[in-house]
Scaffold this motif. Structure first.
Motif, PDB file in Angstrom:
ATOM      1  N   TYR A  48       0.294  -1.445  -0.483  1.00  0.00           N
ATOM      2  CA  TYR A  48      -0.566   0.290   0.357  1.00  0.00           C
ATOM      3  C   TYR A  48       1.147   1.203   0.125  1.00  0.00           C
ATOM      4  CZ  TYR A  48      -3.392   3.419   2.630  1.00  0.00           C
ATOM      5  OH  TYR A  48      -3.737   5.338   2.547  1.00  0.00           O
ATOM      6  N   PHE A  49       1.853   1.713   1.123  1.00  0.00           N
ATOM      7  CA  PHE A  49       2.811   2.848   1.339  1.00  0.00           C
ATOM      8  C   PHE A  49       3.750   2.531  -0.671  1.00  0.00           C
ATOM      9  CE2 PHE A  49       7.386   4.656   1.585  1.00  0.00           C
ATOM     10  CZ  PHE A  49       7.221   5.746   2.563  1.00  0.00           C
ATOM     11  N   PHE A  50       4.340   1.730  -1.054  1.00  0.00           N
ATOM     12  CA  PHE A  50       4.831   1.724  -2.039  1.00  0.00           C
ATOM     13  C   PHE A  50       4.159   2.345  -2.769  1.00  0.00           C
ATOM     14  CE2 PHE A  50       6.322  -0.368  -5.926  1.00  0.00           C
ATOM     15  CZ  PHE A  50       7.527   0.187  -6.219  1.00  0.00           C
ATOM     16  N   ARG A  51       2.666   2.047  -3.335  1.00  0.00           N
ATOM     17  CA  ARG A  51       1.670   1.750  -3.909  1.00  0.00           C
ATOM     18  C   ARG A  51       1.812   3.949  -3.912  1.00  0.00           C
ATOM     19  NH1 ARG A  51      -2.030   1.749  -8.884  1.00  0.00           N
ATOM     20  NH2 ARG A  51      -3.352   1.933  -8.562  1.00  0.00           N
ATOM     21  N   MET A  52       1.327   4.225  -2.974  1.00  0.00           N
ATOM     22  CA  MET A  52       1.058   5.004  -3.093  1.00  0.00           C
ATOM     23  C   MET A  52       1.991   6.169  -2.882  1.00  0.00           C
ATOM     24  SD  MET A  52      -2.195   5.504  -2.296  1.00  0.00           S
ATOM     25  CE  MET A  52      -2.294   7.707  -1.409  1.00  0.00           C
ATOM     26  N   THR A  53       3.332   6.058  -2.891  1.00  0.00           N
ATOM     27  CA  THR A  53       4.404   7.084  -2.695  1.00  0.00           C
ATOM     28  C   THR A  53       4.440   7.066  -3.678  1.00  0.00           C
ATOM     29  OG1 THR A  53       5.031   6.040  -0.302  1.00  0.00           O
ATOM     30  CG2 THR A  53       6.632   7.254  -1.981  1.00  0.00           C
ATOM     31  N   VAL A  54       4.391   5.837  -4.851  1.00  0.00           N
ATOM     32  CA  VAL A  54       5.063   6.266  -6.047  1.00  0.00           C
ATOM     33  C   VAL A  54       4.035   6.920  -7.110  1.00  0.00           C
ATOM     34  CG1 VAL A  54       5.760   4.890  -8.822  1.00  0.00           C
ATOM     35  CG2 VAL A  54       6.194   3.458  -6.260  1.00  0.00           C
ATOM     36  N   LEU A  55       3.053   6.771  -6.668  1.00  0.00           N
ATOM     37  CA  LEU A  55       1.900   7.074  -7.818  1.00  0.00           C
ATOM     38  C   LEU A  55       2.261   8.848  -7.961  1.00  0.00           C
ATOM     39  CD1 LEU A  55       0.883   3.901  -8.784  1.00  0.00           C
ATOM     40  CD2 LEU A  55      -1.932   4.812  -8.414  1.00  0.00           C
ATOM     41  N   ASN A  56       2.418   8.944  -6.423  1.00  0.00           N
ATOM     42  CA  ASN A  56       2.383  10.496  -6.035  1.00  0.00           C
ATOM     43  C   ASN A  56       3.622  11.191  -6.480  1.00  0.00           C
ATOM     44  OD1 ASN A  56      -0.222  11.004  -4.148  1.00  0.00           O
ATOM     45  ND2 ASN A  56       0.178   9.493  -3.743  1.00  0.00           N
ATOM     46  N   ALA A  57       4.186  10.860  -6.730  1.00  0.00           N
ATOM     47  CA  ALA A  57       5.846  10.828  -6.913  1.00  0.00           C
ATOM     48  C   ALA A  57       5.224  11.323  -8.663  1.00  0.00           C
ATOM     49  CB  ALA A  57       7.029  10.232  -6.823  1.00  0.00           C
TER      50      ALA A  57
ATOM     51  N   GLY B 273      10.352   2.169  -8.132  1.00  0.00           N
ATOM     52  CA  GLY B 273       9.421   1.997  -8.892  1.00  0.00           C
ATOM     53  C   GLY B 273       9.298   2.907  -9.721  1.00  0.00           C
ATOM     54  N   LEU B 274       7.990   3.178 -10.019  1.00  0.00           N
ATOM     55  CA  LEU B 274       7.637   3.635 -11.748  1.00  0.00           C
ATOM     56  C   LEU B 274       6.330   3.295 -11.461  1.00  0.00           C
ATOM     57  CD1 LEU B 274       9.876   2.696 -14.723  1.00  0.00           C
ATOM     58  CD2 LEU B 274       9.854   3.957 -13.334  1.00  0.00           C
TER      59      LEU B 274
ATOM     60  N   ILE C  26      11.460   9.135 -19.467  1.00  0.00           N
ATOM     61  CA  ILE C  26      10.192   9.128 -19.250  1.00  0.00           C
ATOM     62  C   ILE C  26       9.613  10.755 -18.274  1.00  0.00           C
ATOM     63  CG2 ILE C  26      10.493   6.691 -18.140  1.00  0.00           C
ATOM     64  CD1 ILE C  26      11.433   8.052 -15.923  1.00  0.00           C
ATOM     65  N   ILE C  27       8.326  10.711 -17.917  1.00  0.00           N
ATOM     66  CA  ILE C  27       8.163  11.626 -17.110  1.00  0.00           C
ATOM     67  C   ILE C  27       8.709  11.669 -16.433  1.00  0.00           C
ATOM     68  CG2 ILE C  27       6.375  12.358 -15.819  1.00  0.00           C
ATOM     69  CD1 ILE C  27       4.299  12.084 -18.171  1.00  0.00           C
ATOM     70  N   MET C  28       9.799  12.697 -15.474  1.00  0.00           N
ATOM     71  CA  MET C  28      10.383  12.487 -14.131  1.00  0.00           C
ATOM     72  C   MET C  28       9.326  12.278 -13.453  1.00  0.00           C
ATOM     73  SD  MET C  28      13.337  11.435 -15.334  1.00  0.00           S
ATOM     74  CE  MET C  28      14.369  11.696 -14.692  1.00  0.00           C
ATOM     75  N   PRO C  29       9.392  11.414 -12.319  1.00  0.00           N
ATOM     76  CA  PRO C  29       9.016  12.118 -10.320  1.00  0.00           C
ATOM     77  C   PRO C  29       9.491  13.525 -10.260  1.00  0.00           C
ATOM     78  CG  PRO C  29      10.806  10.667 -10.160  1.00  0.00           C
ATOM     79  CD  PRO C  29      10.845  11.305 -12.103  1.00  0.00           C
ATOM     80  N   SER C  30       8.359  14.033  -8.568  1.00  0.00           N
ATOM     81  CA  SER C  30       8.827  15.209  -8.741  1.00  0.00           C
ATOM     82  C   SER C  30       9.856  14.611  -7.389  1.00  0.00           C
ATOM     83  CB  SER C  30       7.291  15.457  -8.021  1.00  0.00           C
ATOM     84  OG  SER C  30       6.678  15.042  -7.012  1.00  0.00           O
ATOM     85  N   LYS C  31       9.872  13.440  -6.680  1.00  0.00           N
ATOM     86  CA  LYS C  31      10.842  12.975  -6.064  1.00  0.00           C
ATOM     87  C   LYS C  31      11.075  11.468  -6.177  1.00  0.00           C
ATOM     88  CE  LYS C  31       8.341  14.021  -2.270  1.00  0.00           C
ATOM     89  NZ  LYS C  31       7.846  14.140  -0.959  1.00  0.00           N
ATOM     90  N   PHE C  32      12.399  10.482  -5.412  1.00  0.00           N
ATOM     91  CA  PHE C  32      11.826   9.206  -5.386  1.00  0.00           C
ATOM     92  C   PHE C  32      12.991   8.836  -6.957  1.00  0.00           C
ATOM     93  CE2 PHE C  32       8.841   9.207  -1.286  1.00  0.00           C
ATOM     94  CZ  PHE C  32       9.951   9.200  -0.845  1.00  0.00           C
TER      95      PHE C  32
END
Length: 260
Positions: free
Chosen positions: A138-147, A186-187, A237-243
């Motif tokens: 759950y943490f991984f999904r929420m963190t990656v998608l929000n990044a 994650g991506l 790729i579209i770069m994440p805001s963090k991680f």
């Protein structure tokens, strides 16, 4: 209890750090609904919670590299929490959910709607391990998608029903403390590109560009699908805001998963 102006506790700081990990830096504001919700739970103002999250950003190496203005007044406790959990994401995710559940007067299973899944598993080590795994996922999904601002990093697709938090180094091969729930592993991908990535038909290079396998290039498909896939070959790729994806995981995928 109104804790406005009171010193932050370890538990409160863990919750702020957990939310910081799941929040794009530019969305750390007093109007953010998740910040407002945490503020209510802690008996603090949204401004106070946002300030604490900005203080935690002071210890984020990625924020420092980008020269973004995290607050320069992070406390010793902020630093300790960041150092404690930065290489043990599984521990962070579980502790944060346990603290939240306690403050809400419920259980982690109920809070994350896992009662039915765990109901038939008797209490013990296996059940605890299963709960820890689900919380970590759950943490991984929420963190990656929000990044990735809830967008596929290849196509920009925004429909959450079609988005997957994909592991670069597979879950089964990853260290449970440092890699499985590590958002740098994650991506955010749409379902089709997730499957292609999982099977090694596409990968990333160290410049964060999509590379399409020769096997996929030579596969039989209609022209529209071929053009759609090939349009992203060697596109960044579209770069994440963090991680930012860790190059160690990218190299693993290149060497062990990618079908050249």
């Amino acid at each position: 209890m109104d804790r406005t102006g009171m010193k932050w506790s370890r538990e409160e700081t863990i919750l702020a750090f957990d939310l910081y990990c799941r929040t794009p830096f530019k969305k750390i504001t007093k109007t953010n609904k998740d910040i407002i919700e945490l503020a209510k739970i802690l008996g603090r103002t949204p401004s106070s919670v946002g300030l604490k999250m900005a203080n935690l950003a002071h210890f984020d190496p990625e924020i420092r590299k980008k020269n973004l203005s995290g607050m320069a007044h992070g406390s010793k406790l902020d630093e300790q929490i960041c150092l404690e959990f930065i290489n043990n994401w599984e521990k962070l995710s579980l502790e944060a959910q346990e603290i939240l559940a306690k403050k809400r007067g419920t259980t982690v299973e109920k809070a994350l709607h896992m009662e039915d899944e765990l109901a038939l598993i008797p209490a013990g080590k296996y059940r605890d391990a299963k709960l820890k795994q689900r919380v970590g996922q759950y943490f991984f999904r929420m963190t990656v998608l929000n990044a990735y601002s809830n967008k596929c990093c290849v196509t920009g697709l925004e429909d959450p029903r079609l988005l997957i938090a994909s592991h670069i180094k597979p879950w089964s091969e990853s260290n449970e403390k440092t890699e499985r729930t590590n958002p740098k592993n994650g991506l955010c991908l749409n379902a089709l590109h997730d499957k292609a990535f999982d099977r090694g038909l596409i990968t990333l290079n160290c410049n964060y560009e999509i590379i399409v396998s020769s096997q996929l290039k030579n596969e039989s498909m209609d022209e529209y699908t071929r053009v759609w896939f090939m349009n992203y070959d060697h596109k960044k790729i579209i770069m994440p805001s963090k991680f930012l994806p860790d190059r160690r995981f990218i190299e693993y995928h290149n060497d062990m998963i990618f079908q050249r």
